[in-house]
Design a protein around this motif. Structure first.
Motif, PDB file in Angstrom:
ATOM      1  N   ALA A 151      18.446   4.944  -3.442  1.00 28.04           N
ATOM      2  CA  ALA A 151      17.178   4.236  -3.605  1.00 28.04           C
ATOM      3  C   ALA A 151      17.357   2.808  -3.113  1.00 28.04           C
ATOM      4  CB  ALA A 151      16.771   4.232  -5.076  1.00 28.04           C
ATOM      5  N   PRO A 152      16.294   2.186  -2.581  1.00 26.11           N
ATOM      6  CA  PRO A 152      16.416   0.770  -2.207  1.00 26.11           C
ATOM      7  C   PRO A 152      16.835  -0.056  -3.422  1.00 26.11           C
ATOM      8  CG  PRO A 152      14.390   1.707  -1.323  1.00 26.11           C
ATOM      9  CD  PRO A 152      14.972   2.729  -2.267  1.00 26.11           C
ATOM     10  N   PRO A 153      17.500  -1.175  -3.209  1.00 25.78           N
ATOM     11  CA  PRO A 153      17.972  -1.985  -4.338  1.00 25.78           C
ATOM     12  C   PRO A 153      16.835  -2.433  -5.247  1.00 25.78           C
ATOM     13  CG  PRO A 153      18.993  -2.702  -2.297  1.00 25.78           C
ATOM     14  CD  PRO A 153      17.920  -1.733  -1.921  1.00 25.78           C
ATOM     15  N   PRO A 154      17.108  -2.589  -6.530  1.00 26.26           N
ATOM     16  CA  PRO A 154      16.076  -3.025  -7.468  1.00 26.26           C
ATOM     17  C   PRO A 154      15.791  -4.509  -7.354  1.00 26.26           C
ATOM     18  CG  PRO A 154      18.167  -2.809  -8.606  1.00 26.26           C
ATOM     19  CD  PRO A 154      18.388  -2.313  -7.205  1.00 26.26           C
ATOM     20  N   LYS A 155      14.763  -4.953  -8.042  1.00 30.46           N
ATOM     21  CA  LYS A 155      14.454  -6.379  -8.127  1.00 30.46           C
ATOM     22  C   LYS A 155      15.677  -7.125  -8.653  1.00 30.46           C
ATOM     23  CE  LYS A 155      11.572  -9.612 -10.742  1.00 30.46           C
ATOM     24  NZ  LYS A 155      10.540  -9.729 -11.807  1.00 30.46           N
ATOM     25  N   GLY A 156      15.995  -8.242  -8.038  1.00 29.75           N
ATOM     26  CA  GLY A 156      17.168  -9.014  -8.437  1.00 29.75           C
ATOM     27  C   GLY A 156      18.334  -8.857  -7.490  1.00 29.75           C
ATOM     28  N   ASP A 210      16.433  11.493   8.264  1.00 30.42           N
ATOM     29  CA  ASP A 210      15.866  11.723   6.942  1.00 30.42           C
ATOM     30  C   ASP A 210      16.231  10.616   5.958  1.00 30.42           C
ATOM     31  OD1 ASP A 210      14.444  13.550   5.063  1.00 30.42           O
ATOM     32  OD2 ASP A 210      16.400  13.613   4.078  1.00 30.42           O
ATOM     33  N   SER A 211      17.477  10.173   5.997  1.00 31.86           N
ATOM     34  CA  SER A 211      17.886   9.138   5.046  1.00 31.86           C
ATOM     35  C   SER A 211      17.193   7.813   5.341  1.00 31.86           C
ATOM     36  CB  SER A 211      19.406   8.955   5.067  1.00 31.86           C
ATOM     37  OG  SER A 211      19.863   8.533   6.331  1.00 31.86           O
ATOM     38  N   LEU A 212      16.826   7.571   6.602  1.00 31.05           N
ATOM     39  CA  LEU A 212      16.123   6.336   6.951  1.00 31.05           C
ATOM     40  C   LEU A 212      14.688   6.387   6.448  1.00 31.05           C
ATOM     41  CD1 LEU A 212      16.324   3.637   8.459  1.00 31.05           C
ATOM     42  CD2 LEU A 212      15.555   4.828  10.518  1.00 31.05           C
ATOM     43  N   ALA A 213      14.040   7.525   6.604  1.00 33.69           N
ATOM     44  CA  ALA A 213      12.670   7.666   6.105  1.00 33.69           C
ATOM     45  C   ALA A 213      12.627   7.517   4.590  1.00 33.69           C
ATOM     46  CB  ALA A 213      12.104   9.015   6.522  1.00 33.69           C
ATOM     47  N   LYS A 214      13.580   8.107   3.905  1.00 30.60           N
ATOM     48  CA  LYS A 214      13.582   8.058   2.442  1.00 30.60           C
ATOM     49  C   LYS A 214      13.970   6.686   1.903  1.00 30.60           C
ATOM     50  CE  LYS A 214      14.320  12.980   1.645  1.00 30.60           C
ATOM     51  NZ  LYS A 214      15.230  14.056   1.167  1.00 30.60           N
ATOM     52  N   TYR A 215      14.657   5.888   2.727  1.00 27.09           N
ATOM     53  CA  TYR A 215      15.055   4.560   2.284  1.00 27.09           C
ATOM     54  C   TYR A 215      13.861   3.607   2.225  1.00 27.09           C
ATOM     55  CZ  TYR A 215      18.491   0.842   1.464  1.00 27.09           C
ATOM     56  OH  TYR A 215      19.245  -0.169   0.912  1.00 27.09           O
ATOM     57  N   GLY A 216      12.689   4.077   2.629  1.00 32.48           N
ATOM     58  CA  GLY A 216      11.465   3.292   2.492  1.00 32.48           C
ATOM     59  C   GLY A 216      10.629   3.734   1.311  1.00 32.48           C
ATOM     60  N   GLN A 217      11.203   4.563   0.443  1.00 30.39           N
ATOM     61  CA  GLN A 217      10.468   5.079  -0.719  1.00 30.39           C
ATOM     62  C   GLN A 217      10.898   4.372  -1.998  1.00 30.39           C
ATOM     63  OE1 GLN A 217      11.122   9.324  -0.829  1.00 30.39           O
ATOM     64  NE2 GLN A 217       9.971   9.714   1.042  1.00 30.39           N
ATOM     65  N   VAL A 218       9.920   4.046  -2.806  1.00 37.64           N
ATOM     66  CA  VAL A 218      10.166   3.484  -4.137  1.00 37.64           C
ATOM     67  C   VAL A 218       9.341   4.294  -5.124  1.00 37.64           C
ATOM     68  CG1 VAL A 218       9.886   1.484  -5.649  1.00 37.64           C
ATOM     69  CG2 VAL A 218      10.628   1.166  -3.270  1.00 37.64           C
ATOM     70  N   GLY A 219       9.993   4.883  -6.098  1.00 35.73           N
ATOM     71  CA  GLY A 219       9.293   5.700  -7.075  1.00 35.73           C
ATOM     72  C   GLY A 219       8.581   6.887  -6.461  1.00 35.73           C
ATOM     73  N   GLY A 220       9.164   7.437  -5.391  1.00 33.19           N
ATOM     74  CA  GLY A 220       8.565   8.605  -4.752  1.00 33.19           C
ATOM     75  C   GLY A 220       7.444   8.280  -3.779  1.00 33.19           C
ATOM     76  N   ARG A 221       7.095   7.000  -3.636  1.00 33.41           N
ATOM     77  CA  ARG A 221       6.031   6.583  -2.728  1.00 33.41           C
ATOM     78  C   ARG A 221       6.638   5.921  -1.491  1.00 33.41           C
ATOM     79  NH1 ARG A 221       2.978   2.224  -5.135  1.00 33.41           N
ATOM     80  NH2 ARG A 221       4.943   1.698  -6.181  1.00 33.41           N
ATOM     81  N   THR A 222       6.089   6.228  -0.332  1.00 30.27           N
ATOM     82  CA  THR A 222       6.501   5.522   0.873  1.00 30.27           C
ATOM     83  C   THR A 222       5.783   4.187   0.898  1.00 30.27           C
ATOM     84  OG1 THR A 222       6.920   7.547   2.140  1.00 30.27           O
ATOM     85  CG2 THR A 222       6.520   5.533   3.396  1.00 30.27           C
ATOM     86  N   LEU A 243       0.842  -1.192   0.000  1.00 32.20           N
ATOM     87  CA  LEU A 243       0.000   0.000   0.000  1.00 32.20           C
ATOM     88  C   LEU A 243       0.878   1.243   0.000  1.00 32.20           C
ATOM     89  CD1 LEU A 243      -2.964   1.070   0.347  1.00 32.20           C
ATOM     90  CD2 LEU A 243      -2.499   1.121   2.807  1.00 32.20           C
ATOM     91  N   ASP A 244       0.482   2.256  -0.773  1.00 35.18           N
ATOM     92  CA  ASP A 244       1.183   3.540  -0.755  1.00 35.18           C
ATOM     93  C   ASP A 244       0.825   4.263   0.539  1.00 35.18           C
ATOM     94  OD1 ASP A 244       2.363   5.976  -1.194  1.00 35.18           O
ATOM     95  OD2 ASP A 244       1.133   6.520  -2.934  1.00 35.18           O
ATOM     96  N   LEU A 245       1.835   4.466   1.378  1.00 33.90           N
ATOM     97  CA  LEU A 245       1.620   5.093   2.677  1.00 33.90           C
ATOM     98  C   LEU A 245       1.803   6.598   2.644  1.00 33.90           C
ATOM     99  CD1 LEU A 245       3.571   2.476   4.853  1.00 33.90           C
ATOM    100  CD2 LEU A 245       1.131   2.504   4.284  1.00 33.90           C
ATOM    101  N   SER A 246       2.132   7.151   1.489  1.00 30.53           N
ATOM    102  CA  SER A 246       2.429   8.582   1.384  1.00 30.53           C
ATOM    103  C   SER A 246       1.310   9.478   1.909  1.00 30.53           C
ATOM    104  CB  SER A 246       2.756   8.946  -0.072  1.00 30.53           C
ATOM    105  OG  SER A 246       3.820   8.170  -0.555  1.00 30.53           O
ATOM    106  N   PRO A 247       0.023   9.188   1.599  1.00 27.24           N
ATOM    107  CA  PRO A 247      -1.043  10.059   2.135  1.00 27.24           C
ATOM    108  C   PRO A 247      -1.065  10.102   3.651  1.00 27.24           C
ATOM    109  CG  PRO A 247      -1.885   8.691   0.347  1.00 27.24           C
ATOM    110  CD  PRO A 247      -0.519   8.161   0.683  1.00 27.24           C
TER     111      PRO A 247
END
Length: 428
Positions: free
Chosen positions: A384-389, A130-142, A112-116
């Motif tokens: 950004a978190p690591p990609p698939k693979g 700040d870097s910990l919060a952003k490390y849970g974002q993928v494509g700008g979405r938390t 689920l997109d938690l951004s809202p």
């Protein structure tokens, strides 16, 4: 403990793709006084289960209409079972995930997109670095919230260093300085203890080394460095082995798998191991010598506040508001923080971390918190978190590094092969 049978990964992937084809998101409506049962799924051992269940019982004591159906299992097979359950309409409302799979699950719309909720303040991430919060974002979405923070740390044998009359390693030392220091250890023990573990197979050591040079492990869906970069990394460690600063291939291989009980700083085969900071207490149990923490060599700005694991919400949950409130409680409530302690790592909330630190009696756990608090202000921005693979690429890196460690391939040969294989994985 959950007793679900683990299917093959191919089937799991098909099921995930099926879920991705579903349309629509749940309506994040509140539950009011309706009695709801939240299904929670995580991996870990009995201690983690005990503490997590205690924290959730505390939530229920404050919200009697909310109860929990708790499921947990060991790490082996966890993602196969999670994939199967998430492919149906009744997946776990709240589940644990790490950065090996966060991007994959987010891109397949499992999470689920938690951004809202972050925007509205219902999910408060203001006390997370700040870097910990952003490390849970993928494509700008938390899509995930750190359940705990963890940081790579070089664990060293402080007692041995003192006995040998060698200075302790320091924050910001270069790799060249590490090798000079390590050679002293090897020489003064007549080779009985190597100065440092060789972490050339360790993706996090490689990643931080690259970041210190302004590069990244990944650049979108490609590797973020060249074969020349990786060849230089492998060659640097070859020279460390040749000089005696690091041990031979057979000794190194013992620790390449990551098993804490086989790490060389605990088994006495080397004076350092490249680990996660929260593993200090477990490592300490393996030796009577005092162990201590220092950052990996290089500028600490190459490091970032990393989630040891995340809490994510199943997109199909019927109780989105409530599940998000549970995450907010687990992350931000001081009493919950004291219950959870440091089992998953350090509390992601820096205020809660202080409260937890004051409540701890274990000196190694206190040392972990002190290290994190001291080093966090020097961190750089999160990638950004690591990609698939990512999980497959970690396996490929270990194989490539070991081929150099044994002399089967030259540093550049291994680097070329790895880059070809890794980029193929990311493109697949």
């Amino acid at each position: 403990m959950r007793m679900t049978h683990a299917p093959g990964r191919v089937l799991a992937a098909v099921l995930l793709m099926t879920l991705a084809g579903c349309s629509g998101d749940p309506s994040p409506t509140g539950t009011g006084n309706q009695k709801v049962e939240i299904d929670v799924f995580w991996w870990g051992g009995e201690k983690r289960a005990e503490l997590t269940e205690q924290a959730l019982k505390l939530y229920t004591s404050r919200h009697p209409n909310v109860t929990f159906k708790n499921h947990w299992q060991g790490n082996q097979g966890y993602y196969d079972n999670l994939a199967t359950e998430a492919a149906g309409p009744n997946g776990p409302d709240l589940f644990q995930i790490d950065d090996n799979y966060l991007t994959e699950y987010a891109e397949r719309n499992v999470t689920l997109d938690l951004s809202p909720y972050v925007t509205s303040g219902a999910l408060d991430l203001s006390k997370l670095p700040d870097s910990l919060a952003k490390y849970g974002q993928v494509g700008g979405r938390t899509v995930g919230v750190a359940g705990a923070e963890n940081t790579p740390a070089m664990v060293y044998n402080r007692s041995l260093v003192k006995r040998l009359g060698v200075s302790e390693p320091s924050v910001g030392m270069t790799y060249e300085q590490l090798f000079e220091w390590a050679t002293q250890i090897t020489d003064r023990t007549d080779g009985a203890v190597a100065g440092t573990m060789d972490p050339s197979a360790d993706y996090k050591a490689l990643w931080l080394w690259l970041r210190a040079q302004g590069k990244e492990l990944y650049a979108g869906k490609q590797m973020g460095f060249t074969a020349a970069d990786l060849g230089a990394w492998f060659d640097m460690w070859k020279q460390a082995r040749d000089s005696g600063a690091a041990p031979g291939a057979a000794v190194i291989k013992e620790a390449n798998g990551g098993d804490v009980t086989k790490q060389l700083v605990a088994t006495g085969r080397a004076a350092t191991s490249f680990m996660w900071s929260n593993q200090l207490p477990e490592l300490q149990r393996g030796t009577k010598d005092e162990l201590a923490l220092v950052s990996y060599p290089g500028d600490p700005k190459g490091q970032w506040a990393r989630a040891s694991m995340y809490w994510s919400v199943f997109r199909g949950t019927r109780y989105a508001d409530t599940v998000v409130d549970v995450i907010n409680f687990l992350v931000n409530d001081p009493e919950a923080g004291k219950i959870l302690g440091t089992e998953r790592g350090l509390s992601p909330n820096t205020d809660v971390r202080k409260v937890v630190g004051e409540s701890l009696t274990d000196p190694t756990a206190r040392a972990t918190i002190a290290f994190e608090n001291a080093i966090t202000p020097r961190f750089g921005a999160a990638p950004a978190p690591p990609p698939k693979g990512h999980a497959k690429i970690r396996t490929l890196l270990t194989a490539a590094a070991e081929s150099v460690q044994t002399g089967a391939k030259s540093p550049r040969q291994a680097a070329d092969q790895f880059l070809n294989q890794a980029n193929a994985v990311l493109a697949g």
